[in-house]
Scaffold this active site. Structure first.
Site, PDB file in Angstrom:
ATOM      1  N   ASP A 173       1.238  -0.828   0.121  1.00  7.90           N
ATOM      2  CA  ASP A 173       0.340   0.032   0.129  1.00  7.90           C
ATOM      3  C   ASP A 173       0.849   1.276  -0.235  1.00  7.90           C
ATOM      4  O   ASP A 173       2.513   1.242   0.057  1.00  7.90           O
ATOM      5  CB  ASP A 173      -1.021  -0.103   0.885  1.00  7.90           C
ATOM      6  CG  ASP A 173      -0.356  -0.516   2.293  1.00  7.90           C
ATOM      7  OD1 ASP A 173       0.431  -0.082   2.505  1.00  7.90           O
ATOM      8  OD2 ASP A 173      -0.837  -0.929   3.784  1.00  7.90           O
ATOM      9  N   ASN A 196      -7.589  -2.798  14.540  1.00 11.83           N
ATOM     10  CA  ASN A 196      -9.816  -3.286  14.278  1.00 11.83           C
ATOM     11  C   ASN A 196      -8.777  -3.999  13.057  1.00 11.83           C
ATOM     12  O   ASN A 196      -9.956  -4.368  12.108  1.00 11.83           O
ATOM     13  CB  ASN A 196      -9.417  -1.914  13.143  1.00 11.83           C
ATOM     14  CG  ASN A 196      -8.725  -1.622  11.933  1.00 11.83           C
ATOM     15  OD1 ASN A 196      -7.821  -2.228  11.376  1.00 11.83           O
ATOM     16  ND2 ASN A 196      -9.055  -0.902  10.827  1.00 11.83           N
ATOM     17  N   HIS A 239      -7.110  -4.738  10.131  1.00  6.76           N
ATOM     18  CA  HIS A 239      -7.077  -5.038   8.626  1.00  6.76           C
ATOM     19  C   HIS A 239      -5.817  -4.939   8.236  1.00  6.76           C
ATOM     20  O   HIS A 239      -4.692  -5.641   9.114  1.00  6.76           O
ATOM     21  CB  HIS A 239      -7.012  -2.911   8.172  1.00  6.76           C
ATOM     22  CG  HIS A 239      -6.156  -2.752   8.604  1.00  6.76           C
ATOM     23  ND1 HIS A 239      -5.788  -1.198   9.110  1.00  6.76           N
ATOM     24  CD2 HIS A 239      -4.684  -3.141   9.162  1.00  6.76           C
ATOM     25  CE1 HIS A 239      -5.074  -0.701   9.042  1.00  6.76           C
ATOM     26  NE2 HIS A 239      -3.806  -1.490   9.385  1.00  6.76           N
ATOM     27  N   GLU A 274      -9.775  -2.241   5.110  1.00 10.47           N
ATOM     28  CA  GLU A 274     -10.379  -1.982   6.430  1.00 10.47           C
ATOM     29  C   GLU A 274     -11.449  -2.421   6.953  1.00 10.47           C
ATOM     30  O   GLU A 274     -12.098  -3.169   6.157  1.00 10.47           O
ATOM     31  CB  GLU A 274     -11.011  -0.002   6.563  1.00 10.47           C
ATOM     32  CG  GLU A 274      -9.679   0.640   6.261  1.00 10.47           C
ATOM     33  CD  GLU A 274      -8.812   1.005   7.776  1.00 10.47           C
ATOM     34  OE1 GLU A 274      -8.659  -0.206   8.400  1.00 10.47           O
ATOM     35  OE2 GLU A 274      -8.178   2.072   7.911  1.00 10.47           O
TER      36      GLU A 274
HETATM   37  P1  PGA Z   1       2.152  -1.800  12.532  1.00 13.11           P
HETATM   38  O1  PGA Z   1       0.651  -1.906  11.685  1.00 13.11           O
HETATM   39  O2  PGA Z   1       3.101  -2.921  11.997  1.00 13.11           O
HETATM   40  O3  PGA Z   1       2.745  -0.521  11.974  1.00 13.11           O
HETATM   41  O4  PGA Z   1       1.866  -2.862  13.730  1.00 13.11           O
HETATM   42  C1  PGA Z   1       0.815  -2.696  10.947  1.00 13.11           C
HETATM   43  C2  PGA Z   1      -0.431  -2.646   9.987  1.00 13.11           C
HETATM   44  O5  PGA Z   1      -1.190  -1.116  10.153  1.00 13.11           O
HETATM   45  O6  PGA Z   1      -1.097  -3.114   9.261  1.00 13.11           O
END
Ligand code: PGA
Length: 240
Positions: free
Chosen positions: A67, A136, A138, A143
């Site tokens: 992304d 959450n 995702h 999302e």
């Molecule tokens: P993080 O984020 O590795 O910074 O915890 C993971 C994500 O939001 O997919």
């Protein structure tokens, strides 16, 4: 879906680097799906070490990142383009022309997304897709939603993601939109490895592993993948 629980993020990084190294050695021209965020950083550090040692090489590897933010210059310190170069690409022998990161500033986001999926397809598909997980649930920037997404698309970020990621941005400048591989793009990868560490991920990990497969917990779809591995620490596993 296989679940492996570790004592520390360092142990996870070694295990994850082992999975990637095996592929890099057996298939030097492999296609990697890469992720940003805190979760993969230690794995990238370990891969850099192994590349400098001569154990592995990225010289024939193609990469596709999950992304990228919209409306953020590519050279911004918080762009995923910058993140990937600072945390991996600048320190390994990958060819820049083999690095594929979505252009979050493309005038036609739909065209950019479609071409990205076609490029993955033309490269022969992703051999290993690395993932983090949001608080959450995702994956990528998919999302919680009423249905699973298909290919790469432009997404409006949820308040929970904005809250989690705005720590990296000054003031209120965090982008509200991103381009992300869709759930179907992710699920097409031959192998998927998800890393989760820390208590803040415990609810999402519990829902992913013990709950039903639902687009409200996007990571739960990994239960439908034939070769998905979750590498998690004890804190992230504490509700299991
Ligand atoms: P993080 O984020 O590795 O910074 O915890 C993971 C994500 O939001 O997919």
């Amino acid at each position: 879906m296989e679940v492996r629980i570790f004592n520390s993020a360092d142990e996870i990084a070694t295990a994850c680097a082992d999975i990637f190294s095996e592929l890099l050695v057996t298939k030097p021209e492999c296609v990697l799906g890469l992720a940003t965020g805190a979760s993969p950083v230690k794995t990238y550090t370990e891969l850099i070490k192994r590349c400098k040692n001569g154990e592995i090489s990225f010289s024939k590897v193609k990469t596709f990142n999950l992304d990228e933010y919209c409306d953020l210059p590519r050279d911004d310190k918080n762009s995923y383009y910058t993140f990937m170069h600072e945390n991996l690409f600048n320190s390994v022998d990958i060819k820049e022309e083999n690095v594929n990161i979505l252009d979050g500033n493309a005038a036609d986001a739909e065209k950019e997304a479609k071409e990205f999926d076609e490029k993955i397809e033309n490269a022969g598909g992703i051999d290993i897709q690395l993932l983090g997980i949001g608080t959450n649930g995702h994956i990528g920037f998919n999302e919680p939603a009423d249905s699973f997404s298909d290919g790469t698309f432009k997404v409006k970020l949820t308040d929970s993601t904005i809250k989690s990621n705005s720590i990296y941005f000054d003031d209120d400048s965090m982008p509200r939109y991103a381009l992300t591989m869709g759930i179907n793009s992710i699920m097409k990868a031959k192998k998927i490895v998800l890393i989760a560490t820390g208590e803040s991920k415990a609810d999402a990990i519990k829902a992913t592993i013990d709950g039903e497969v639902t687009p409200q917990v996007p990571a739960s779809v990994l239960k439908n993948h034939p070769d998905a591995i979750l590498l998690i620490d004890k804190a992230a596993a504490k509700l299991l």
